[in-house]
Enzyme design. Structure first.
Site, short mmCIF file in Angstrom:
data_model
loop_
_atom_site.label_atom_id
_atom_site.label_comp_id
_atom_site.label_asym_id
_atom_site.label_seq_id
_atom_site.Cartn_x
_atom_site.Cartn_y
_atom_site.Cartn_z
CE LYS A 279 3.19 5.66 -11.85
NZ LYS A 279 3.61 5.18 -10.54
CE LYS B 262 -4.21 5.08 -12.03
NZ LYS B 262 -3.25 4.16 -11.59
CE LYS C 94 -0.82 8.26 -4.48
NZ LYS C 94 -0.80 7.58 -3.24
P1 TYM Z 1 -0.91 3.04 -5.22
O1 TYM Z 1 -0.12 3.66 -4.11
O2 TYM Z 1 -0.94 3.76 -6.52
O3 TYM Z 1 -2.40 2.81 -4.78
C1 TYM Z 1 -2.75 2.12 -3.60
C2 TYM Z 1 -3.98 1.26 -3.86
O4 TYM Z 1 -5.06 2.07 -4.32
C3 TYM Z 1 -5.60 1.51 -5.52
N1 TYM Z 1 -6.07 2.61 -6.39
C4 TYM Z 1 -7.29 2.69 -6.89
N2 TYM Z 1 -8.36 1.88 -6.78
C5 TYM Z 1 -9.50 2.26 -7.43
N3 TYM Z 1 -9.62 3.39 -8.16
C6 TYM Z 1 -8.56 4.23 -8.30
N4 TYM Z 1 -8.69 5.36 -9.01
C7 TYM Z 1 -7.32 3.89 -7.65
N5 TYM Z 1 -6.12 4.49 -7.58
C8 TYM Z 1 -5.35 3.69 -6.80
C9 TYM Z 1 -4.43 0.77 -6.16
O5 TYM Z 1 -4.89 -0.23 -7.05
C10 TYM Z 1 -3.73 0.20 -4.94
O6 TYM Z 1 -4.32 -1.02 -4.56
N6 TYM Z 1 2.16 -0.57 -6.84
C11 TYM Z 1 1.17 -0.22 -5.83
C12 TYM Z 1 1.69 -0.31 -4.42
C13 TYM Z 1 2.29 -1.63 -4.03
C14 TYM Z 1 1.58 -2.82 -3.74
C15 TYM Z 1 2.57 -3.76 -3.36
C16 TYM Z 1 0.22 -3.15 -3.75
C17 TYM Z 1 3.63 -1.90 -3.85
N7 TYM Z 1 3.77 -3.16 -3.43
C18 TYM Z 1 2.22 -5.06 -3.00
C19 TYM Z 1 -0.13 -4.46 -3.40
C20 TYM Z 1 0.86 -5.40 -3.04
C21 TYM Z 1 0.73 1.22 -6.06
O7 TYM Z 1 1.46 2.00 -6.61
O8 TYM Z 1 -0.44 1.52 -5.44
#
Ligand code: TYM
Length: 334
Positions: free
Chosen positions: A113, A194, A197
């Protein structure tokens, strides 16, 4: 045995997609009946990249509504907004003084990023420490996440371990809960990346609120290869293997077994499109109902903040005591 404690989070940065759902959100729904889950809309994390202040509060409300639409039940889990629980930022500071610049600089998400932006915020750099605070505040044993968050979870474990060994047992050591298939759902147009959004082309990402005809068209246009035979081989046939993983996650049949059933890409695509539209239909219906239930969504958020603070404040007090900060004086409430 005690019920496992679960914590996970999702950013309110736009519409949720099939990758979020199959990689993480489905596990959230499944876990709510036999665990003690806290699920968090991480609005503070979304401030680390271009801040869309006009739409952030609406997106946060929409994200909570979406979590309800996919089947989370506030009777069984706590759904809350990260910024409503100030313990997250307090603990982050303490953990930032335990984490090192070197380990934060090694995070691949920061490198990816950060490299695409002219000016990189300090928040983007310390992002994984806030995530560690999210997890550790709830004594989470299990953290349901997609594959892309594994490295962040590993860092949370390192920080917890270092804190515990320096200041005494304070934090529970969390473990990742990653689904066996579809832990990394790939972009339908660019199966080397992957699904996300913010993909270049929206054709590559199936959003949870895409109408059925749009889902069918995106799946039919999914990039494959010229080999013509259906088999599961993520390295050499990433497009077809991604479709097989999506179908496998929905049907619970192994992707290599599923492959045996198909002699053409068209037939596989038809079944994937059908399976995906079937799981998305009830989600879209419930989401539509919730658009008229703003008061209910706000009540879920209010209750969630109270319940989350009850847990988070106890853990934060444990951490501040362990690290040696002077106990704050009681402040009269009236
Ligand atoms: P975020 O908002 O990008 O995504 C939320 C969850 O979706 C999963 N994910 C995917 N899984 C499979 N294939 C994909 N293409 C894909 N894109 C997204 C992510 O792995 C995630 O589980 N940093 C985290 C948010 C966060 C968090 C936390 C997660 C903040 N604090 C504490 C767990 C525990 C994030 O940006 O997820």
């Amino acid at each position: 045995m005690d019920r496992p404690r679960i914590l996970s989070g999702i950013q309110p940065t736009g519409e949720m997609h099939l990758g979020n759902y199959l990689g993480a959100l489905r596990l959230w729904v499944d876990a709510q009946y036999d665990a003690l889950p806290h699920y968090c809309v991480v609005d503070l994390h979304s401030l680390t990249v271009q801040i869309d202040s006009k739409h952030l509060s609406k997106r946060t409300l929409d994200a909570v509504a979406m979590l309800l639409a996919i089947g989370l039940d506030p009777q069984h889990c706590t759904i809350f907004v990260q910024s409503h629980v100030p313990e997250h930022t307090s603990l982050t500071w303490i953990l930032e003084c335990v984490a090192t610049m070197g380990e934060l600089g090694r995070m691949t998400q920061f490198k990816d990023k950060g490299s695409s932006q002219e000016s990189v915020s300090a928040g983007l750099f310390t992002y994984p420490v806030l995530m560690a605070a999210d997890i550790l505040l709830y004594d989470a044993n299990k953290v349901p996440i997609g594959d892309d968050q594994r490295q962040h979870l590993e860092l949370a474990r390192r920080i917890a371990g270092r804190f515990n060994s320096r200041f005494g047992e304070t934090f529970v050591m969390p473990e990742a809960l990653v689904p066996p298939v579809a832990a990394r759902v790939m972009d339908l147009q660019n199966p080397g990346s992957k699904m996300s959004k913010s993909s270049e082309s929206s054709l590559g990402t199936v959003f949870l609120l895409d109408p059925a005809d749009v889902v069918v068209s995106k799946v039919k246009k999914a990039v494959t290869d010229s080999d013509g035979t259906v088999h599961y081989d993520p390295e050499n046939k990433p497009g077809i293997s991604n479709l097989l993983e999506i179908l496998s996650a929905i049907t619970s049949e192994r992707p290599d077994q599923l492959a045996l059933k198909y002699s053409s890409y068209g037939a596989l695509k038809t079944d994937v499109a059908g399976a995906v539209t079937d799981i998305l239909r009830p989600i879209a219906e419930r989401y539509k109902e919730l658009s008229n239930e703003d008061a209910y969504v706000r009540e879920v958020i209010r209750n969630g903040a109270m319940r989350a603070r009850e847990v988070a404040s106890v853990t934060l007090a444990r951490a501040t005591e362990a690290i040696g900060l002077l106990e704050p004086p009681a402040v009269a409430s009236e």
